[in-house]
Design an enzyme around this catalytic site. Structure first.
Site, short mmCIF file in Angstrom:
data_model
loop_
_atom_site.label_atom_id
_atom_site.label_comp_id
_atom_site.label_asym_id
_atom_site.label_seq_id
_atom_site.Cartn_x
_atom_site.Cartn_y
_atom_site.Cartn_z
N GLU A 125 0.81 -1.08 0.14
CA GLU A 125 -0.01 0.00 0.12
C GLU A 125 0.64 1.17 0.02
O GLU A 125 1.88 1.33 0.86
CB GLU A 125 -0.91 0.04 1.25
CG GLU A 125 -2.13 -0.87 1.12
CD GLU A 125 -2.99 -0.88 2.33
OE1 GLU A 125 -4.27 -1.61 2.41
OE2 GLU A 125 -2.65 -0.08 3.46
N TYR A 136 -0.78 6.38 3.18
CA TYR A 136 -2.04 7.03 3.24
C TYR A 136 -1.92 8.68 3.21
O TYR A 136 -2.78 9.24 2.88
CB TYR A 136 -2.84 6.49 4.52
CG TYR A 136 -3.26 5.15 4.51
CD1 TYR A 136 -3.00 4.39 3.19
CD2 TYR A 136 -3.58 4.60 5.44
CE1 TYR A 136 -3.16 3.02 3.40
CE2 TYR A 136 -4.12 3.27 5.62
CZ TYR A 136 -3.95 2.30 4.57
OH TYR A 136 -4.42 1.25 4.74
#
Length: 785
Positions: A682, A685
């Site tokens: 990922e 964020y």
């Protein structure tokens, strides 16, 4: 993996279809399981329980025979012809030998078959066997095994050599030379009174000779100057050892107490509690729910020596989990057999939660009972006789294992060396399958020998592996006595640990949190650093946590390296810069080693893992810059970290690579001949704005996986990168993968996803692949170039 993301529930099975896979799973349990001892041609194999064989009775027929050592009430044979149309047949008993004839065969047809048989009440499943109708060869004889395994011993050893192939003749040597057809025939136990190497191979009529097995014994004294430690050490207060003589209620109460302490996602996830629950050989009627920072393991030399009649469970345990398992981190199970209650064991985990050396007699559910999301995961060196099902898991990697069957596929399901794996169908469904794992070496592990002394077993290197290392009855390898291990426990410092390493000791690191004011230096070849219960090293004052010399055979397993509040240049470095030696015959392995930047502390580290030594095997790591945690420990300028993994060494292999949320290139691979099997990522964020996150003036963001511009050979399979720019959803990443365009750099089965459509990834690799769409839907690419 965030704890607040809401994702669509499309992977949930349709209500009307759910009964079909369930029925098939139950049928699989009733009719047989999967094992892992393949042969070809006129196959024959033996175990303590049975002998079996198959042979042609005509050009179109073959008779399968099975003779149990103990009279059976029934024997079923399960078989496929050319991998299709499974048949399940009750065999016919004739004077204790059960038979069934398969008709309609043609020359070259391959028969895959296995048995389910009753023995004194319970039923058992055998490994799979393979027969080729009309074949001119019977396949290969099983490799011989030694008992006891090679290793260091205080006194002379009586060594037995056995082979799983019925009627095989074993030939051996005792001087380290390679045995041949003129070498002595093994006829009984041999006495090893002095240090030396025994080698053996096996022959049988109609079969190819086995590969040569090797066992090196060191008798008396030691190979190092490590001051002799106890073979029955005090493992400290956080290691709990159970004996089958203990009342089940007592064991259960202790397991429940540990779980209640380690269960809660809000209070236990970033606590300093650590625990290991270890079971001596025997049978236990218990159920073990596994919480944070908990290791559960059997102390047998093989998984079958510790049996849990019950479940070892991870689920969405807490109300705060909202039915999801996306934060079920940092817990493990290893080296035992599970007879699950209800027929299914549940292991619904996210990252850093390995499931190794487990024999599941039934099904294995990798998803929460609520069918909520999960973000795992890793299984290796295991067998599931029933069905392993991922269902709502986003991604999963399974290595060197055996499955009765498989169900599920959301984004990225990868298998290497897995017998019973599904077909290679990426992206519909998203299954990527390699028949073998090119190089692997299973983890070192603690066990108790027949004298109730502790030893550490060191599995041998495998090439082109398929199935569990123990499928033939025992894992090939050698062992070391605990007298050669310094036990790290409460009160130890970097100075005491480094002193033990300098004296030539291996390390056995018990559960706890250890602050380091100096770097741990592993300089001796073949050093073992083995942790249980998620022991955590925290480097203070900006030191690096650990450095490994450019030497052969170092094994590092089971550590959590948690960055301190003063920036470290790297948490773990394998080999100094410029290392160039080949370690192909005896590589360093980094296994179940996890890196954390933030969450517990406001940690900082420029790089997490730097690999300069050639041929290193990186087997299951999670490098995580925290996206959530204790107050004040996360933020774009708080828990700073550039890169999770840098590989400069040549011929490095990564199997199970999880790297998330780093602020620049998350993986940089500069070495030649690199390979990765499974990558999960990922992007960070918390990117504040696009201007703060550009790899060049003209390129938005940073690739999650960058192969150096001078690399001419690199290959990778099963790679997924996701974005969730929830701080500023206008942020975009230009591409997830950045590689040089040449024929020697090849990628297979790639995908990108925008989670909840929080920001976008413009391309998958270089300039190829569409922008991530709405709906948390993947963009897939079968291969590049």
């Amino acid at each position: 993996m965030t704890h607040r993301r809401t994702l669509p529930r499309s992977p949930r099975p349709r209500q009307g279809a759910r009964g079909v896979p369930l029925l098939l799973a139950v049928l699989a349990l009733l009719l047989g399981g999967l094992g892992l001892a393949p042969a070809a041609g006129t196959a024959a194999a033996a175990s303590p329980d049975y002998t079996q064989s198959v042979g042609a009775t005509s050009a179109t027929q073959a008779k399968i025979s099975f003779t149990p050592a103990t009279a059976a009430l029934y024997v079923d044979v399960h078989y496929l012809v050319n991998a299709a149309n499974q048949q399940n047949v009750r065999m016919v008993n004739g004077a204790g030998t059960w038979t069934h004839t398969v008709s309609g065969l043609a020359t070259g047809n391959v028969l895959d078959y296995w048995f389910t048989y009753e023995k004194s009440g319970p039923q058992y499943d055998t490994p799979h066997f393979t027969y080729t109708q009309g074949g001119s060869t019977g396949g290969q004889v099983a490799q011989p095994t030694f008992s006891p395994a090679g290793g260091q011993y205080a006194t002379a050893q009586t060594v037995t050599i056995s082979d799983a192939t019925a009627g095989a003749t074993i030939r051996y040597t005792r001087d380290g030379s390679t045995p041949n057809g003129s070498s002595p025939v093994y006829s009984g136990p041999i006495s090893v009174t002095a240090s030396g190497t025994v080698k053996a191979f096996a022959q049988a009529s109609g079969l190819t000779d086995s590969s040569v097995a090797t066992a090196t014994y060191t008798i008396g004294g030691t190979q190092t100057s490590c001051p002799v430690q106890s073979d029955t050490p005090d493992f400290g207060p956080n290691v709990h050892i159970y004996d089958p003589s203990m009342p089940a209620a007592t064991v259960q109460a202790q397991l429940d107490a540990h779980f209640n302490q380690m269960k809660d996602t809000l209070s236990a996830q970033f606590s300093s509690n650590r625990v290991a629950d270890l079971f001596k050989p025997g049978t236990y009627n218990v159920n073990d729910n596994v919480g944070f920072y908990t290791s559960v393991a059997g102390l047998g030399q093989e998984p079958g020596q510790v049996t849990i009649n019950g479940n070892i469970t991870v689920d969405a345990f807490n109300a705060s989990d909202a039915g999801n398992a996306t934060q079920n981190f940092w817990r493990s199970a290893e080296n035992l057999t599970i007879n699950p209650g209800g027929g299914t064991n549940r292991w619904a985990v996210a990252q850093a939660a390995p499931f190794r050396r487990i024999d599941v007699h039934g099904n294995l559910a990798l998803y929460p009972a609520s069918y909520g999301w999960a973000s795992g995961g890793y299984v290796a060196d295991s067998r599931v006789t029933g069905q392993m099902a991922s269902i709502s898991q986003q991604q999963w990697y399974t290595r060197d294992s055996g499955l009765g069957s498989w169900d599920g596929g959301v984004w990225n399901m990868v298998f290497s060396g897995v017998q019973g794996a599904p077909a290679n169908t990426f992206p519909t469904p998203p299954e990527t399958v390699l028949a073998t794992t090119p190089v692997s070496r299973d983890v070192p592990y603690l066990y108790v020998d027949s004298s109730n002394r502790y030893r550490v077993f060191l599995p041998s290197l495998r090439t082109n592996a398929s199935g569990p290392s123990w499928a033939g009855g025992s894992t090939p390898g050698s062992s070391l006595p605990m007298s050669q291990f310094y036990v790290v426990k409460a009160g130890d410092t970097a100075a005491t640990i480094n002193n033990a390493l300098a004296q030539g000791c291996n390390l056995f690191v018990t559960p706890g949190v250890y602050h380091l004011n100096q770097t741990l230096n592993v300089n001796r070849a073949n050093t073992v650093v083995l942790g249980i219960g998620y022991p955590t090293f925290v480097p203070d004052n900006g030191v690096d946590a650990m450095q490994v010399a450019d030497v052969d055979g170092v094994r590092i397993k089971g550590l959590l390296l948690d960055a301190g509040t003063t920036n470290s240049q790297a948490l773990l470095t394998v080999g100094p810069s410029g290392s160039g030696a080949s370690h192909a015959a005896n590589p360093t392995t980094v296994q179940d080693v996890f890196f954390r930047i933030g969450g517990q502390l406001a940690g900082k580290a420029t790089n997490s893992l730097v690999v300069n030594s050639g041929n290193t095997i990186i087997d299951h790591i999670w490098a995580w810059r925290a996206d959530h945690g204790n107050a004040g420990t996360i933020g774009w300028t708080t828990n700073t970290a550039d890169t999770g993994l840098i590989v400069n060494g040549d011929n490095v292999l990564a199997t199970g690579l999880f790297v998330e949320h780093y602020q620049k290139y998350e993986v940089i691979w500069n070495g030649q001949g690199g390979r990765t099997i499974f990558f999960q990522n990922e992007n960070p964020y918390d990117v504040p704005n696009q201007a703060a996150w550009k790899s060049s003036a003209s390129v938005n963001g940073y690739a999650a996986y960058k192969v150096g511009t001078n690399v001419t050979s690199h290959e990778a399979w099963g790679l997924g990168s996701y974005c969730y720019f929830n701080v500023n959803p206008s942020v975009a990443n230009y591409h997830a993968f950045e590689v040089p365009d040449n024929s020697g750099v090849r990628f297979h089965s790639l995908l990108t996803v925008s989670l909840n459509y929080q920001g976008t990834i413009t391309h998958i690799i270089n300039n190829t692949g569409a922008v991530t769409p709405t709906g948390t839907s993947p963009v897939n690419l079968v291969s590049y170039p």
